[in-house]
Every structure is written in C-alpha cells, then in structure tokens.
Design an enzyme around this catalytic site. Sequence first.
Site, PDB file in Angstrom:
ATOM      1  N   HIS A  51       0.918  -1.075  -0.015  1.00  0.00           N
ATOM      2  CA  HIS A  51      -0.073  -0.083  -0.008  1.00  0.00           C
ATOM      3  C   HIS A  51       0.744   1.288  -0.118  1.00  0.00           C
ATOM      4  CE1 HIS A  51      -3.630   2.486   0.747  1.00  0.00           C
ATOM      5  NE2 HIS A  51      -3.061   3.065   1.793  1.00  0.00           N
ATOM      6  N   GLU A  89      -2.220  -5.443  -4.508  1.00  0.00           N
ATOM      7  CA  GLU A  89      -2.947  -4.933  -3.242  1.00  0.00           C
ATOM      8  C   GLU A  89      -4.119  -5.477  -2.943  1.00  0.00           C
ATOM      9  OE1 GLU A  89      -3.309  -0.834  -0.683  1.00  0.00           O
ATOM     10  OE2 GLU A  89      -3.697  -0.732  -2.717  1.00  0.00           O
ATOM     11  N   ASN A 110      23.549 -25.222  -6.848  1.00  0.00           N
ATOM     12  CA  ASN A 110      24.057 -26.474  -7.199  1.00  0.00           C
ATOM     13  C   ASN A 110      23.479 -27.492  -6.055  1.00  0.00           C
ATOM     14  OD1 ASN A 110      26.598 -28.065  -8.575  1.00  0.00           O
ATOM     15  ND2 ASN A 110      26.813 -28.356  -6.153  1.00  0.00           N
TER      16      ASN A 110
END
Length: 654
Positions: free
Chosen positions: A46, A68, A390
């Site tokens: 917001h 939002e 990895n």
Amino acid sequence: MDMSQYLDLFIDESKEHLQTINERLLELEKSPDDAAIVNEIFRAAHTLKGMSATMGFEDLANLTHQMENVLDGLRNRRFSVTPELLDVIFEAVDHLEAMIVSIATGGDGKRDVSETVSRLRQIEQGETPESPAGGGAPSSEHAYGEFEYHVLQQAQEQGFSVYEIRVRLRQDCLLKAARVYMVFERLNEAGEIVKSTPSVDLLEEEQFDQEFLVTVVSKVPADELQKQLMSISEVEQVEIAAAAVGERTEAAGEKAAPEPLGVAAAEQAAAQAEAEAPEKTPAKQAAKTIRVNIERLDRLMNLFEELVVDRGRLEQISRDLNHAELTETVERMSRISSDLQTIILNMRMVRQLARDLGKKVRLEVIGAETELDRTVIDEIGDPLVHLIRNALDHGIEAPDVRMAHGKPEEGLVQLRAYHSGNHVFIEIEDDGAGISREKVLQKAIKRGIVSPEAAAQLTDQQIYGLIFAPGFSTAEQVSDISGRGVGLDVVKSTIESLGGAVTVDSEPGKGSLFSIQLPLTLSIISVLLVQIAKETYAIPLSSIIETALVKKEEIFSAHNQPVIDFRGKIVPLVRLKEVFDVPHASDDGEAMAAVIVRKGEKLAALAVDSFIGQQEVVLKSLGNYLSSVFAISGATILGDGRVALIIDCNALVK
C-alpha cells in the site's frame, strides 16, 4: 511540483518495501494462516503504491494496486494462500523490482505486465490463475516499446518491410545458440533486427525450447528471406508475417522496455525522440546509498568527535615542533573519512528454483547479521548463488526419492555465516544425496585431471576437492539451474582471488558441506612485513601459519622442487627473490627466514631475507594497467612513504 528532488529517497524506500515484501512472502509460504504476515505485506504494498502514484510512475502504481487487491482478499479471507497464488504475487514483485531498477538507472519504469495483471484479476475474482509464461515457445506477437515503435513506423514510411519471423529449430539440435547466431547473421545481412523474443541474452544462453521470434526491417522479399533462413542447418521451420505496427493503442504504450537496437535503428529512434522531446533530462546514474543502524551512527559520531580532538592536538604539536612531515601527515589525516556499508543477502530465488525442479526445499539462513567488507560482499554474491543452485539441482533429491530412502519429503539447505578471528566463515550444507566418491574419481580420471596411479593415493577429502577442477561436472545433462555446465572452478577462483579458500566434504546419502573462509576486510589488513634484498613486501597474516628459520641442510628436493619438512609434512619452498626477480638479492646463507602460508589444506614456505614486523596497512589496488601482475594482490604505503607490494599467497601455493 518538481518531484525529481525526491527520486533518490523514492528509490531507496521502494527497495526497502520490496525487500520486506519478499521476506514476508517467504514467511507466509511457511505460515499461510498467519494474518499478521499478510497485514505487513499489505502495508508495504500500500505504501509503495502511494509513493509510486505521487512520483508519477503510473505503471508501477497500477501493478501494485492490483497486487494490493489480492492481498486485501487474503486479509479478509476471501481466498486462501496457495503455491499458485504466491507464484503470481512473486511474479508481480519481480516486475516491480525491474521497474525500480529501470527508474534508478534513468529509465521510465515502464514494463509489459499485462499477463501478470490478468492473473491477479483472476485471483481477485475467485478464479484459478493461468500458469505464468515459462521458457517455452514465445508469444504469438511482440510487445513493442516506444523506441521500437518509432523505429518500425519510420522504417515503413521509408519503404522498408517489417517482418515478424518465427524460427523453429529441430528437436535434436545440439548447438542452439550457434544456430541462433547464424540466423541473426543472415538477418543482419538482409536488414536490421529490432527485437527478439526471448531476449538476445536468453537466446545466447539457450534458455528457450526450440523456437524464437524476431522482428526485422528489410527490403528483401519475405519469400527470399525464408529461403535463406531455411538453408541454415537444423532450422526446421520459418514463418514470416508482416508486423502490425500501423496503429498504437493505449495499452501498447505500457509495453516492455526495448531490447538493444541495431546501430541504424538506434540512430533513427534517437533522432525521432530528440525531435519530440528537445529538452530531455540526461539519464541519471543509480544512487549508491545504504541505511545504517542509528546506534552505530551515534558510536561513529562519538569516535569522530574524539578523533577531531586528537587531530587538533596533533596540529598544535606539529606547529610547536615545526616539523614539515608531521604537518603534512596531519593535514592528510584531516581529509580522510570512512565509508560504512552493509548488505543483506536475499535468497528468495531458492523458492522458485525448487518449484521448477519439482522439489521441496527449506532454506535456513543462520548468522545473517554477520558483517563482511563491502568489497568481499560484492564479489561473493555470485559464488554463493552458484553453490545454493548446485545444492538444489545436484544435492537435494526429488520428494519420492527422499521418501524411498527414509528421509523427510522436504530437503534442507542451510546457509551459515560466522566470525572467527580475522575471518568470516560461510557454510552451505544440504541433507541431499551427497557426492559419489567413485563417480567423481572416474570422471576425473577420464578427463585426465588425475592419473589412475595418483587417484589411488587420494583421501576422500582430496577426491571431493576434484569437483573444483576446471570444466569438471558429474551431471549427465547440462542444467539451466546449476549453471549450464559452468564448473565450480569459477567459484573457487573467485573466492581465492579474495584471499579466501573453499573446501567440500560429503557423506553419500547424508549430504554435502561447502565451507568458505574469507578475510574480514580487504581494505585494512594485518600483514607481516618482510625484507628481500632492499625491497619490502607484505604478507597477509590471514594466510600465515607461522614463521621459521630453515637451515640449509633441512632443504631437500622432490620432483625437481626444493621442499622442507614442516612438522612431519613435506612443504614446497618458494624463494620469493626468484619469483619477483629481486635485484641484488644474495645467495642463501647457512639459514634462511621462511613464512609458512596456507591455502585451504595446502601449505608452502616462502623464503625471505628477514622479518621486519607486523603492521596494519591499507590495501591499495594496482589499477587496470597492472592488474595481471603475478602473485601481487595490491600495494600499500608505509609510514616512511615507501611502497610495499602485498603478496597474493594463493597464487604461490600449488
């Protein structure tokens, strides 16, 4: 109202809010019913929306507004947290981050987010969102940015044809990047490439399935272009269509920022843009700012005040003594300030990789507050990311495999960091399949990295260390996740260039542990000053085990190299006067001074003429012209004004 004066603050605040959103989203995934986490994410989104609207970045504000709305639905429990929903929110955050980067580097922050907005609206309406676009076939048409649109318009006005060309490679094509290069070369001969989907970088890295889309301006007929492209080996299909650029809708103005243009196209676009906007603002470079804990600033201010008092006393003493060198030193001291910087590693990428691989992984970060020199942090980021990727790709097993071996379905990757003495230790540990000793050994012998005879003498630790050899990989297929065949040798060389060391240990079936040792700082280091003839050198204390006096009769020869017996271990003897070709250096006497240094598990004895003593020095770079000097990592200025070269012990320990 001119808002440009607030731009730096907006960028800093936006990055902070996005970091909060990222971190809390990860927590929300673990605790989907925690309303407090949702509220915190909502507040950050917001605030970001309001800031963006105030600054005039409408695309940024609109996307944040849509995100939002979804977060508000979660707050009101209109729908629940699911992996699919989080995927879309994370995708939106990725777009927001890219927009902020664009703004920070002088761009307009525009980006094609229509697909993400559409999926957010589906969620808001209670529907199941469509899957985000992955690395498969490109979309049916390009999204053109402002510059690209002008280029294509002008090309049509000047009699050029604008083609959208879809090229499909054969399924068994082995060198896709090479075929892409040949296609691009042929198209550049016939005209000018304006855009490609995927981007050029992704195409070069072969991060696409079998087909890609290219927009070209050319005067060559379409059938002739198709014939030329089909003549390229392993090109299976070429479809050419006229690009629709005659009209530009409002939505088109919100498309992605342009890919790099060809020279001719860029010149045309620049001329058009200049004609339309003669008072352009120069591109703004990204501001480098950092936030520091207020308590630390208070401590710094107190220390600085004490320094000012002492500086005044020194100035008075230098005046009373009328000492020119002391006066100059005090004046220089008054012009010096310290630069405090810190950083937080964001490991959110682990989540997406785990989902891409079909694995369940929990990442734990222990010691995130551990401090490290900014120079080290800048360099260590990529190696850490590579090691974590990895661990995900090669270490952690698929859920069904783990359960078959009696393990929890969810794998664990731990990133630990802690201080010890003048070093920082970083460990990446996983509870995966571990490293196969025999598999590593067979690959190493096959690639000629080690001979069968030498392999029989290696310990388990030494065998696991072979995975750091250049080009070494046990993967049967090259993976997009763990680096596309880029070996761990890159990780090792980067860490060692920082004066650090990396080792690996593993237990088959139990997991692997990568340990990184780094100096605490690269700017101010403790060194041992040594003398070689009339020259002074500095050896970092972080590399030194101890000093010793070596008698002439204690020097032996092994493999045509001088060695000494150091506590029952054969250690190579390196005569620094020979390495650095020091003039007027005398022959060895009855005994010589030696500095025993370490790189990982390996040792070496550096022969010098004498020890001067320990000192803290400021490390200075040798600059670009001298960047490749062997075994020298930098220089420092001593108290008497002389320059001492700082030895890179890692280059001398074989």
